[in-house]
Design a protein around this motif. Structure first.
Motif, short mmCIF file in Angstrom:
data_model
loop_
_atom_site.label_atom_id
_atom_site.label_comp_id
_atom_site.label_asym_id
_atom_site.label_seq_id
_atom_site.Cartn_x
_atom_site.Cartn_y
_atom_site.Cartn_z
N TYR A 95 -8.64 -5.97 -12.38
CA TYR A 95 -7.25 -6.42 -12.43
C TYR A 95 -6.87 -6.90 -13.83
N ARG A 98 3.48 -8.16 -11.89
CA ARG A 98 2.09 -8.44 -11.51
C ARG A 98 1.86 -9.92 -11.21
N LEU A 143 2.79 -9.58 -7.52
CA LEU A 143 2.25 -8.45 -6.76
C LEU A 143 0.78 -8.25 -7.11
N SER A 144 -0.09 -8.38 -6.13
CA SER A 144 -1.53 -8.27 -6.37
C SER A 144 -1.98 -6.82 -6.30
N LYS A 188 -4.86 -5.98 -5.86
CA LYS A 188 -5.92 -5.96 -4.84
C LYS A 188 -5.47 -5.17 -3.61
N TYR A 189 -4.18 -5.24 -3.30
CA TYR A 189 -3.66 -4.59 -2.10
C TYR A 189 -2.94 -3.28 -2.41
N CYS A 190 -2.85 -2.93 -3.70
CA CYS A 190 -2.16 -1.70 -4.09
C CYS A 190 -3.12 -0.56 -4.38
N SER A 217 -6.88 1.54 -3.81
CA SER A 217 -8.03 1.83 -2.94
C SER A 217 -9.31 1.40 -3.65
N ASP A 218 -10.40 1.32 -2.91
CA ASP A 218 -11.68 0.97 -3.54
C ASP A 218 -12.07 1.99 -4.59
N LYS A 240 -10.08 1.31 -7.73
CA LYS A 240 -10.61 0.14 -8.44
C LYS A 240 -11.85 0.51 -9.24
#
Length: 489
Positions: free
Chosen positions: A109, A256, A259-260, A262-264, A266-267, A270
């Motif tokens: 992030y 940002r 808005l995280s 983390k939820y936008c 996929s693994d 990331k």
């Protein structure tokens, strides 16, 4: 370069590993792949390599359960001993970069880079001479500011004790002057810090370009832009925050805040981001050939296409750096990397022996075989290089019947049922007539039965099979006969 491992004691699952316990002599190569089944100590060993880059504390978190003795670890590096005793390394390995779960946590992030005032950071490497004067001025101003702070603390202490109004007044004036001097130093430091960040701005943009280059390889829907540098002198790091474009929708720096990502993401996305950040670093480093790179399980949430791209990029990186270590729990990933890399690879495996994890040589090509091919290869290897080890001899005997059954299943696939075994094949040969596909094997029936009878005494269906001694000379003869039989079938 890390030349050799000597021992690992009281560290995680490596309770008492000396290199004399292994079939490997401890010598690393330029490129090394270490395969470890889940639960065998891969993460522990990867953490050890991570600590070599400059963190004594990491190893304390992995001391062996129940051990009251601190970890002891010895390598050879630069032809000198590199050892961890009394909870610290005697020295660290320069120019080592590690991609692991800790890196992913710090670089998804936001992006984190080391920012030590005593040397250029990632963005300053190509402008080292220009940046050194600014950094020296920051260091000097910081030292002067700290001296002023000590004086202020002393004046404040003496002011509390002062009883004479005139004395108090004098000290308050000195305190005011010192505070103003400190503010000036802080202002100067802030201005110089801003100046050095602006000076490296062209390299910030170059880094973003490199990141996006790798992102296009892993994803077709993500890119980053508009980076913002946030220095943190207290922990010698710079944090880089960025805008991100996902499926043609830009999430700005301002958005940002609320808005995280983390939820936008996929693994897999990331992982693609963090690995792109890592790979892009080496496009920025001019002396890449001096680096040791450690990669710990890069492939977790990637699909097949990303897996192939990951292997290609890691192979490319491995060929450029001084030394490369790849840790993985995925046997197929390890094998595919071996096939992709154009030079020699040392393959090691973490195994369990005598209540300790150990490192030993890993014949990955052999392990990738399965069923009939693996059993037959075991027989051929024993015949060409027999070893008189009880467990190994029993494993060789175990492979004889499945190898004969395997060739029957391949050769007579139209006639063999899944629930039929060597005894059934023998009966079919014995009962066969000229119209049977098994008829031509009648001349080998005695040979098949003798080999089968030999194996029976070592089969688990015999209650005393573990007590039956094995002659390696006799076994070699039966292995020779089995291989010849398979050729004839």
């Amino acid at each position: 370069m890390i030349e050799k491992l000597i021992l690992i004691h009281n560290y995680g699952k490596f309770k008492h590993f000396d290199i004399a316990m292994s079939d490997w002599d401890g010598t690393f190569k330029k490129t090394n792949v270490i395969y470890a089944p889940n639960g065998s100590g891969k993460t522990t060993l990867a953490l050890l390599f991570n600590s070599l880059s400059g963190n004594n504390e990491l190893l304390l978190k992995k001391k062996s359960f129940g051990s009251k003795i601190a970890p002891e670890i010895k390598f050879m590096s630069g032809k000198k001993e590199l050892k961890y005793t009394n909870n610290k390394w005697n020295r660290f390995v320069p120019c080592i970069e590690v991609f692991n779960s800790f890196y992913i946590d710090e670089n998804t992030y936001t992006i984190t880079i080391e920012d030590d005032m005593s040397k250029p950071n990632l963005f300053e490497l190509s402008i080292g001479e220009d940046i050194s004067a600014i950094k020296n001025s920051i260091i000097n101003a910081t030292n002067e500011k700290n001296k002023i702070s000590k004086k202020i603390d002393g004046i404040k202490t003496s002011l509390k004790k002062a009883k004479n109004p005139k004395e108090k007044n004098t000290k308050e004036k000195i305190l005011q002057q010192l505070n103003e001097e400190r503010k000036e130093k802080e202002k100067f430091i802030k201005e110089q810090d801003k100046k050095r960040i602006e000076l490296a701005e062209i390299n910030h943009n170059k880094y973003v370009t490199c990141i996006n280059k790798y992102l296009t390889m892993f994803c077709d829907n993500i890119s980053i832009s508009n980076v913002k540098i946030i220095p943190n002198a207290s922990n010698h790091k710079q944090k880089i925050i960025y805008s991100i474009n996902i499926n043609d929708h830009e999430i700005s720096l301002e958005e940002r805040v609320d808005l995280s990502l983390k939820y936008c993401l996929s693994d897999g996305d990331k992982n693609a981001l963090s690995l792109s950040f890592f790979l892009a670093r080496f496009d920025m480093i001019p002396n890449i050939k001096d680096y040791t790179v450690v990669i710990d399980d890069p492939f977790t949430s990637f699909d097949f296409q990303r897996k192939a791209t990951t292997i290609t990029q890691l192979s490319r990186l491995a060929s450029k750096v001084e030394q490369f270590f790849l840790f993985t729990h995925d046997l197929h990933f390890a094998n595919d990397f071996n096939n992709s890399y154009n030079d020699q690879v040392l393959n090691l495996k973490i195994s369990h022996y005598n209540n300790s994890s150990i490192l030993c040589e890993h014949d990955i090509k052999f392990e990738m075989l399965n069923g009939f091919n693996k059993d037959l290869m075991t027989l051929r290897r024993f015949y060409s290089d027999p070893k008189d080890n009880s467990l190994y001899l029993r494993e060789v005997i175990r492979c004889i019947r499945p190898s004969i059954e395997g060739i029957f299943r391949l050769k007579y696939y139209n006639y063999v049922k899944d629930n039929e075994w060597l005894g059934d094949f023998i009966a079919k040969i014995r009962d066969s007539n000229e119209s049977s596909p098994y008829y031509r094997l009648k001349e080998y029936i005695n040979e098949i039965e003798e080999i089968n009878d030999y194996c029976k005494q070592y089969h688990h269906s015999n209650p005393n099979y573990l007590e039956v001694n094995i002659s390696s000379i006799e076994l070699k003869n039966y292995v020779r006969r089995t291989i010849k039989l398979i050729e004839n079938i």
